[in-house]
Design an enzyme around this catalytic site. Structure first.
Site, PDB file in Angstrom:
ATOM      1  N   SER C 167     -15.417  32.584 -17.951  1.00  0.00           N
ATOM      2  CA  SER C 167     -14.201  33.441 -16.761  1.00  0.00           C
ATOM      3  C   SER C 167     -14.551  32.266 -15.468  1.00  0.00           C
ATOM      4  O   SER C 167     -16.262  32.017 -15.208  1.00  0.00           O
ATOM      5  CB  SER C 167     -14.270  34.358 -16.296  1.00  0.00           C
ATOM      6  OG  SER C 167     -14.080  34.963 -17.142  1.00  0.00           O
ATOM      7  N   GLU C 250     -20.572  45.514 -18.983  1.00  0.00           N
ATOM      8  CA  GLU C 250     -19.617  45.010 -18.116  1.00  0.00           C
ATOM      9  C   GLU C 250     -18.706  46.141 -19.226  1.00  0.00           C
ATOM     10  O   GLU C 250     -17.208  46.438 -18.338  1.00  0.00           O
ATOM     11  CB  GLU C 250     -19.255  43.897 -19.415  1.00  0.00           C
ATOM     12  CG  GLU C 250     -18.349  43.242 -19.329  1.00  0.00           C
ATOM     13  CD  GLU C 250     -18.431  41.737 -19.916  1.00  0.00           C
ATOM     14  OE1 GLU C 250     -17.318  41.554 -20.357  1.00  0.00           O
ATOM     15  OE2 GLU C 250     -19.335  41.502 -20.828  1.00  0.00           O
TER      16      GLU C 250
END
Lengths: 395, 378, 395, 378
Positions: C167, C250
């Site tokens: 990302s 996460e």
């Protein structure tokens, strides 16, 4: 081309009008309304007997079977016309029978001439009631792991073992049965397809009580049952291919049951019970949306049944569709019964006592839960589609 | 009628499949999008489609068409779905031609030959709300001069930005949601008072928002009878819904086939992922669903061709089912492709985008579920 | 016991009132409203910079991290009060960062003192923007099959390979990265957890264009990148346990995002756009039923998030719930976006041009489809639940 | 309030689990059914439940109860669900006691101690339609003498065949569906004009259809204020819905646990069937669903105990979700057990039967989805 068919339609209509007793044009309401035939047949009334005799005489209990064995000898188109004309007057099927649905097709394909001559006419006339001996205790979906064995004793087979889920075995005259004749062969080899009389010494049955309270199935025990050598169908050790052929047949016919019309839809029943708003829409919104989505699938399924039949008539291969039909048909019937339970609310929960109709609604609902288990579970059907139709790889 | 294709139809299917796979595959959609195209299709392709007889599939032979009917149109649209081919087929050959079937002999003689030749683009300007509500017509047509003056606004007019003629549903009497009092008009978008604004959609197609500000039309521009346009409009919409259903069957079948192909090829944890039973069962389930949608779609087209009174029921059935199926098929397609399914580089995302647009057009599951329930009496 | 907490609440409220700029109390409307920090940070306005500086000075960008590394040192109860008070005035988070969400917790647990001292304060202050190097081209859900290798060159590691789905790698300053240091070890062994500067020679990035048109992810290439020996976190060859720890982390935080309120529900949006009938019910019946069923699941999920937090506070083990939260949260967000697309109808299809808001609705819908792929696919989560939570057997 | 059990509640949970597992397991349900029992439970068990403080769980300590509240009642009912224990807990301890919470001090003093001691059975006679519609009260109570005369018919009155007192919702004013004008009465089922017909249900429980033919009641038999019974009734129903949700969580959890156990043990095709990925994923999905239902159920009970204004919302949420989950859990349970799951010999079918009855009582998904949407303003 249409003309001879229309002529056939006219004759059929006239014959049905003349020969189908009024009682046989009423909706099937209870088990006794269904005629299963057999040695110990007890007709509910004369009309039922008469209707069976008249239809059997023409071979119309099995319209498309060859005339030489007592069948109707009709073409697919003619059979469709007959079905349509019977539906038109709401005529009941004259005979329900595992002989018609399952054994007959297998015998016609795999049986020898003597076997056909011996057994098929009796099936056509409903003289012998058959049951199916496939599943065994503990085998479940793993059908081929069957253990019932038939030993070759020279002049006869000696059968020992046990079957489960044999429908109406306690009322059946004969059984068609998968047995292991080659104990040392691999799992799918060494299975043979055997026919024998349930009155043979050593055969006993024990009904299984279901959650619905009904006992349509039995466990069946074979203790040194002697079976004549000539009662083996097809090739010794190759019975698994007959079984597979029959399972496919069973799948489509299970699907067919659900697709057939004639009964009120869940939405029609809901409308009567729940009522409508001023604009005519069903009063219960969530139920209405669920019913509409169910009807979408039901109509699509009925059209798919029609399409598959038409494809078959057009000579297309439809073998790959049978698991789809079985699976979708089962799921839809379950969904119908769930919806009906919602429609009936607390009335649907009644089990016995006055006004409970013997718990018909709840029992039909409970019965439906077996749709995705019997005749190959939903999981088995999806596996067949994945592997045989989509050719997805094995693990 | 048997629910199978006849020989002629089977040939059309083959022709359409071959044509779109070679002339307008997904790569062509990608090319047009990346080139920033604002037409929404290639005019060359449309000419070729006219030459194939596709543009005039619903135009009678007397007017230069092939007059093959909706089953044939469906087969063409299904091939369009498999290839995501861009063309004005739906707006012009299906919606436009069906509307003109209700037009006068003069109107037909003037327009249909051009349509079939690929020289006339049409667009249906009927929806006024973002959620389909076909009789919610607020656009008014008031008697003026020897005709009418139209004022109102239309949204999501497919190919409205390039159409040579608009087919406009306006109200000549009655209240907003009434079925009665709707009239259809042929309007030249170049007329004074017409403002066309192109809108681009997620599936790389184009529609238009169109305003009509006192647009003067002639009495001869009315299609059918004044105040009775809903009967034609409903037929046009049902034809459109059926063809969209066919397209969605094509989109579903193609994305399913790509996905099954991927399952057979992709390895993870040392195995082909297609050997994982959970994916197998989901794929098998999807296979069943696509078969159901196919049957409904064929039936709807046959029923419309035959003028069957239940045709609207089957059109709703097909649109509802194919919409639900195409959503499932493309969502499962992306999910089973995993991360690469989310990238623009792979085609599967294009199928998902088109699926949603087709599902939305002319009524979604909620709309058609409701319509079907009403037609079934509950 | 409540008293000191109420005192803390009073102080916090007063401080926030005095220090949170009015612009930072408005809803986040576009990407530029989110502050990611980093070497090349470009603040949208002074308020954004000021808000970050003030919060970082108190360690409140990471309220519960230890004070010695610059964290806020708050107890769980105090942190909850801070969150509540921030929510009360709609204060934006001062900093969004993979350093906060992922690397920090891993470093605090597995890092050595020098690593914590070096990296954590910079994360707290938003000085370094981190990205995550886990997935590799072709690996997909089979994360541990990674091939990027780090060779031991005595005084440094030599890294070669490629990562995907990193990302914002093109905007990150440093990367935390899984690499294979023991090429001959078994699949889950021989993986190490390495930190390095994205400005190192041999690092390059290439954005991946998604179906939404956005490019939040990159493919990242390592070509003979030299990494100092001391940048390995935890034990050499034992990086997989850090990876697993982080993945769990996460998962919960992805779930948390979807559970959080603050935005209009799909039903509220529908009511505005679709309108209501005379009785106040949403005008579209099918949509209303679907929205109600979605709201049922959404509310149940929000309550489950609350319950899990409370269970954690009560000292119960909640580790087994993280896959459930990730999975349900992902599916619900996808269902929300599907419903919103239905609510918006043709307006939801707009892609660009006037009135299309750059296709926000369609892009959010397309974006949501990745929820059940990123951070461990739905299939992976269900597998974890089946095997680790339900202890179902391996094949 | 934290969404976890406090220490006291955790102890009650343990006590309830232990009690029902040993005193009223599924085998006891089977025994009663096979014995043709028409009471619907064992009176001995009910006495023991009173001794445990379960009968009086919602009765204030001042009236001899344990006054533990709905969270505690939920834990008891969840244990009931896991064991399919038969008792008048729902009818008397939950519905009855909640109704009496709105009664006068005299009524409470007369009835609550007996209730807590297990010596008084109550039944709520409110529903008149087979699909739950709580304010659809056609039974009329007309002023007569120093009280009222009640005429009408009630259906599905849980334990109505054995109740010592009926709590009857009748209309003293207003129209059929109105919320206003409903009044609650305490009626002795032995009164002249009361006709009770026992009905047996699929889950081996009993309800009654009850007719009231000009039944005379005293003014002192009114619970709460005349015409304002709906407020009490709604609270009673929400308490009942929440406890049913808890029971359904128990039914779901137990049938899930039996099913997972079966998956680990049963072999087919040479493997444990629990190793088949498709079944694994379905089991994992079901696990998630049960967790969601748990949270909603605990929240509903807490909210009702706290008098939270959103309590009705949470009651509908819990009833709707737990109903959907228990249907899935028991259907999957039977399906994964295969053929033996369909036999009466195995317990899983009992769970499916109870699941459907509990889902149906006091409103199903359709009812509560609608109610929830209204409360949320759409």
């Amino acid at each position: 081309m249409a003309e001879p068919l229309e002529e056939f339609r006219g004759e059929t209509r006239a014959w049905l009008e003349a020969n189908c007793p009024p009682e046989m044009r009423e909706r099937v309401l209870e088990e006794a309304d269904v005629c299963w035939g057999g040695r110990n047949v007890r007709f509910k009334n004369d009309a039922q007997r008469l209707w069976l005799e008249r239809m059997a005489a023409r071979g119309w209990t099995v319209p498309e079977w060859p005339k030489e064995y007592g069948g109707g000898g009709l073409s697919a188109e003619e059979a469709k016309v007959l079905a349509e004309e019977m539906r038109r007057i709401h005529a009941r099927p004259p005979l329900s029978s595992f002989g018609i649905w399952m054994l007959g097709p297998a015998l016609l394909k795999y049986g020898n001439e003597a076997q056909k001559k011996e057994h098929i006419p009796k099936i056509v006339r409903g003289e012998i009631r058959w049951c199916q001996g496939y599943s065994e205790p503990g085998a479940g979906s793993d059908l081929a792991s069957l253990k019932t064995k038939a030993e070759d004793k020279g002049d006869h087979w000696l059968v020992n073992g046990s079957k489960i889920w044999t429908s109406y075995a306690d009322q059946a005259d004969w059984i068609f049965c998968l047995v292991r004749t080659e104990p040392d062969a691999s799992k799918h080899e060494g299975i043979s397809f055997l026919l024998f009389d349930m009155a043979s010494e050593g055969v006993s049955t024990s009904p299984i009580k279901l959650i619905s309270g009904y006992s349509p199935f039995c466990q069946t025990f074979f203790d040194n049952v002697k079976v004549p050598k000539e009662n083996l169908v097809g090739t010794r050790g190759k019975g698994w291919s007959i079984a597979k052929y029959l399972l496919t047949h069973e799948r489509s016919s299970i699907g067919a049951d659900f697709g057939s019309g004639g009964r009120d839809t869940a939405a029609q029943i809901a409308k009567k019970r729940v009522g409508t708003r001023a604009d005519g829409a069903l009063a219960d919104e969530g139920l209405r949306v669920d019913l509409a989505r169910h009807d979408i699938d039901t109509l699509c399924f009925a059209l798919t049944m029609e399409r598959v039949k038409d494809e078959a008539k057009a000579g297309q291969d439809i073998g790959h569709l049978s698991s789809m039909l079985k699976h979708v048909g089962s799921e839809l019937n379950k969904s119908r019964q769930e919806l009906l339970m919602s429609v009936f609310g607390s009335d649907g929960l009644l089990w016995d006592g006055e006004g409970a109709h013997d718990g018909d609604m709840a029992k039909a609902w409970l019965r439906s839960r077996a749709n995705s288990i019997e005749g190959g579970t939903a999981e088995v059907q999806l596996g067949i589609i994945a592997k045989r139709v989509l050719a997805l790889p094995d693990a | 009628m048997a629910l199978v294709l006849n020989d002629e139809q089977a040939m059309i299917r083959e022709a359409a499949d071959g044509f779109f796979a070679s002339e307008a595959p997904v790569s062509e959609l990608r090319r047009l999008r990346d080139a920033g195209d604002t037409t929404g299709f290639s005019r060359d392709l449309w000419k070729k489609m006219a030459e194939m007889g596709f543009a005039g599939v619903l135009v009678p032979e007397a007017h230069g068409g092939s007059g093959l009917g909706l089953v044939a149109a469906n087969l063409i649209q299904e091939a369009v779905g498999r290839n995501l081919s861009l063309s004005p087929f739906l707006s012009t050959a299906v919606l436009g031609a069906t509307a003109l079937a209700g037009a006068s002999e003069d109107q037909q003689a003037a327009l249909l030959p051009k349509l079939a030749a690929g020289d006339l683009l049409l667009a249906l300007a009927s929806d006024e709300a973002s959620r389909h509500s076909p009789h919610l017509i607020r656009t008014r047509a008031e008697a003026a001069g020897n005709g009418f003056r139209i004022t109102g606004a239309k949204t999501f007019v497919l190919d409205g930005h390039v159409a040579d003629r608009l087919i406009v549903a306006a109200r000549t009497s009655g209240e907003d949601g009434d079925r009665d009092g709707i009239t259809l008009f042929l309007v030249d978008p170049k007329s004074a008072g017409v403002a066309v604004k192109r809108t681009a959609t997620v599936d790389s197609r184009n529609a238009a928002d169109i305003r009509f500000d006192g647009v003067q039309v002639d009495g001869a521009d009315v299609i059918g009878a004044v105040g009775e346009g809903a009967a034609i409009l409903d037929r046009v919409l049902d034809a459109g819904r059926t063809c969209l259903a066919a397209e969605m069957v094509g989109v579903s079948a193609q994305s399913f086939s790509m996905t099954v192909g991927y399952l057979k090829e992709r390895e993870q944890f040392g195995r082909k992922i297609g050997s994982f039973q959970a994916l197998q069962h989901r794929a098998a389930q999807l296979y069943c669903e696509i078969e159901l949608a196919k049957s409904a779609t064929l039936k709807a087209a046959q029923a419309l061709d035959a003028g069957d009174k239940d045709a609207p029921l089957y059109a709703s059935l097909a649109k509802a089912k194919a919409g639900a199926v195409v959503r499932l098929a493309t969502n499962e397609g992306v999910q089973m492709h995993g991360g690469i399914g989310m990238t623009d580089e792979f085609d599967i995302g294009f199928f998902m985008k088109r699926a949603r647009a087709a599902e939305t057009s002319f009524g979604d599951l909620s709309f058609h579920g409701d319509r079907l329930a009403r037609m079934l009496g509950y």
